[in-house]
Design a protein around this motif. Structure first.
Motif, short mmCIF file in Angstrom:
data_model
loop_
_atom_site.label_atom_id
_atom_site.label_comp_id
_atom_site.label_asym_id
_atom_site.label_seq_id
_atom_site.Cartn_x
_atom_site.Cartn_y
_atom_site.Cartn_z
N PRO A 436 3.34 9.75 -3.85
CA PRO A 436 3.62 9.00 -2.55
C PRO A 436 3.47 9.54 -1.02
N HIS A 437 2.63 8.97 -0.50
CA HIS A 437 2.48 9.77 0.94
C HIS A 437 3.01 8.46 1.54
N PRO A 438 3.82 8.94 2.19
CA PRO A 438 4.10 7.43 3.57
C PRO A 438 3.06 8.82 4.57
N CYS A 489 1.73 13.23 6.66
CA CYS A 489 2.35 12.78 5.55
C CYS A 489 3.67 12.62 6.40
N ILE A 491 6.68 13.41 4.53
CA ILE A 491 7.20 14.32 3.63
C ILE A 491 7.43 15.53 4.54
N HIS A 494 5.24 18.35 2.54
CA HIS A 494 3.63 17.62 3.23
C HIS A 494 2.76 18.23 3.97
N MET A 499 -1.40 18.49 5.30
CA MET A 499 -1.36 16.96 5.14
C MET A 499 -0.93 16.49 6.81
CU CU Z 1 3.13 13.81 1.91
#
Ligand code: CU
Ligand code: C2O
Length: 506
Positions: A436-438, A489, A491, A494, A499
């Motif tokens: 998952p990526h917020p 993202c 995270i 990431h 990202m």
């Molecule tokens: Cu991510």
């Protein structure tokens, strides 16, 4: 090529300070914990604050003291309080001015997460401002258009600076008091602190290429599973902010005692059209969730919240009913008024594609010595810093000059997409990875349109889209705030390893 700063001239701190903004700290900053329940903090009109980032010693475990990095209201730095977050308060539609001073051993910036503010105040180094060097100050000034729960964090050497503790809450109060009996803001985060109270390596390089590195010590506003009190039979606004660098939370209410109820009333500061009974709420890093808790009638009865995103769940916070019952009823409608977000014009909207993937295309490489583990549209924007341990490091690779660091961080500065001012766009966000990526977008509000996943709150406004593995979601954006806005993202591993990119509104 060095990123061109034209259009976003760097404003020196002196220029801003010469503006002669009066700053008062008294009664505008609440660093106390537990938060004031039921009471109201007296605040002057035109809320202002002065705060700094500084190293502070703290013992998570007896006999072991470590140095955290903390935002503190100037004059309020008490040893031992480092993990208790500073809480800044602003009022919707009123100018807010904060003088920030950097007492860290390395440069930093302050990003006001979720606020739709002028781009020059967005706190992205090199893109919107120069880094604030040790000993220097920068004045952030803006008028928040939206009420709700927001937060602030650095945007430079993000993984180290956030992991070490830099984050704080920003509460933007509604123009009209929504009338809760208590307002409890909590900053939720883990720490890379081991059972002996000592720092662990902030990052496990292998985990960076997966879900990210998790911290084993879980806190709510600096305490492990705090027990707070709230008026029996009262309506409590519980503001949860996920300020963790890695962990997606899944929050549930444990078995509720008689008379208690919990509803979700806002996400990312924006009210739900209709309150929903709390089931299991996924809150990604960067996201906020406001809950309305109807406390049990009987003093001593408790409402507990747990995180269930890990195989062994833990209690996040417990509220204990106190005093005679206030006998409040849950309101039929959301007690929070909608924020003034432009309505998207879906009929004329243009679609833009954003593919979130691992690594970059053959032949294209990251602009830095750091490997790009993640990408958007097969391009990577890497924070060019060494991130290995808890020791202070300069946010440049060894031997790198400031100019080189800037070029390395911003690449050639080409945006992922360019949006025409005031037009509506449909962003098609596709997650090609099994994680998952917020996905967070600065400066603009996103409105949920559709998803391949069930349970999307269609029409909900936010600043972060929690994209599940392989999910494809469509969100609408009205490009009503000009500037270069980061999309990344949240995270942080990431983000730091590729990202991340820029969406330009002309
Ligand atoms: Cu991510
Ligand atoms: Cu919390 Cu670039 O964001």
């Amino acid at each position: 090529m060095v990123f061109a700063m034209t259009g976003h001239p760097c404003i020196s701190r002196r220029t801003l300070l010469r503006g002669g903004v009066a700053v008062s700290t008294a009664a505008t900053v609440s660093a106390a914990f537990p938060p004031l329940l039921g009471g109201r903090v007296a605040r002057a009109a035109g809320v202002s604050a002065a705060f700094s980032a500084q190293p502070l010693p703290h013992s998570f475990r007896p006999g072991r003291t470590e140095t955290l990095w903390s935002y503190r209201a100037d004059g309020a730095a008490a040893p031992g309080t480092a993990p208790q977050p500073m809480i800044l308060r602003a009022r919707q539609g009123q100018p807010f001015t904060a003088v920030f001073t950097n007492h860290l051993p390395e440069p930093t910036t302050v990003h006001w997460h979720g606020l739709r503010l002028p781009v020059a105040m967005d706190g992205v180094p090199f893109l919107t401002q120069n880094p604030v060097n040790p000993g220097d100050s920068f004045t952030y000034t803006f008028t928040p258009p939206d009420a709700g729960t927001f937060w602030l964090h650095p945007h430079l050497n993000s993984l180290t600076q956030l992991s070490r503790g830099l984050s704080a809450l920003l509460i933007v109060e509604e123009a009209q008091d929504p009338g809760f009996d208590a307002d409890i803001p909590l900053l939720l985060r883990d720490w890379r602190i081991g059972s002996d109270g000592a720092w662990l390596d902030l990052v496990d390089e292998r985990e960076s290429g997966r879900a990210g590195t998790f911290g084993p010590l879980h806190t709510a506003s600096g305490q492990e599973a705090p027990v707070l009190t709230a008026p029996a039979g009262g309506l409590v606004r519980l503001r949860l902010c996920n300020a963790d660098v890695t962990r997606i939370l899944r929050i549930v209410a444990d078995d509720l005692p008689k008379g208690a109820a919990v509803q979700v009333i806002a996400i990312d500061g924006h009210p739900l059209a209709k309150p929903e009974t709390l089931d299991r709420e996924s809150i990604g890093p960067g996201m906020r969730c406001d809950l309305l808790v109807r406390m049990p009638e009987r003093a001593g009865d408790r409402v507990s919240f747990s995180n269930t995103s890990s195989s062994s769940p833990w209690t996040v916070v417990t509220l204990t009913a106190e005093g005679p019952s206030r006998k409040r009823r849950l309101p039929q409608r959301n007690p929070l008024p909608a924020n003034p977000v432009s309505r998207p014009d879906l009929k004329t909207a243009e679609s833009l594609r954003f593919d979130f993937g691992a690594g970059v295309e053959d032949g294209e490489k990251s602009s830095t010595a750091k490997p790009a583990l993640w990408s958007i549209n097969r391009r990577a924007w890497v924070e060019a810093y060494g991130v290995t341990g808890p020791t202070p490091e300069l946010p440049m690779l060894p031997g790198q000059s400031f100019a080189e660091a800037k070029a390395a961080i911003c690449g050639d500065g080409t945006p992922l997409a360019t949006l025409e001012r005031n037009r509506t766009y449909l962003l098609e966000l596709t997650n090609y990875t099994p994680h998952p990526h917020p996905i967070h977008l600065h400066g603009l509000a996103v409105q949920m349109v559709s998803s391949t996943r069930d349970g999307l709150r269609i029409g909900q406004i936010g600043d972060t889209v929690l994209l599940g593995p392989k999910e494809r979601a469509v969100v609408a954006v009205v490009a009503d705030n000009p500037g270069d806005w980061m999309m990344h993202c949240h995270i942080i591993e990431h983000q730091a390893s590729g990202m991340m990119g820029v969406v330009r509104v002309t």
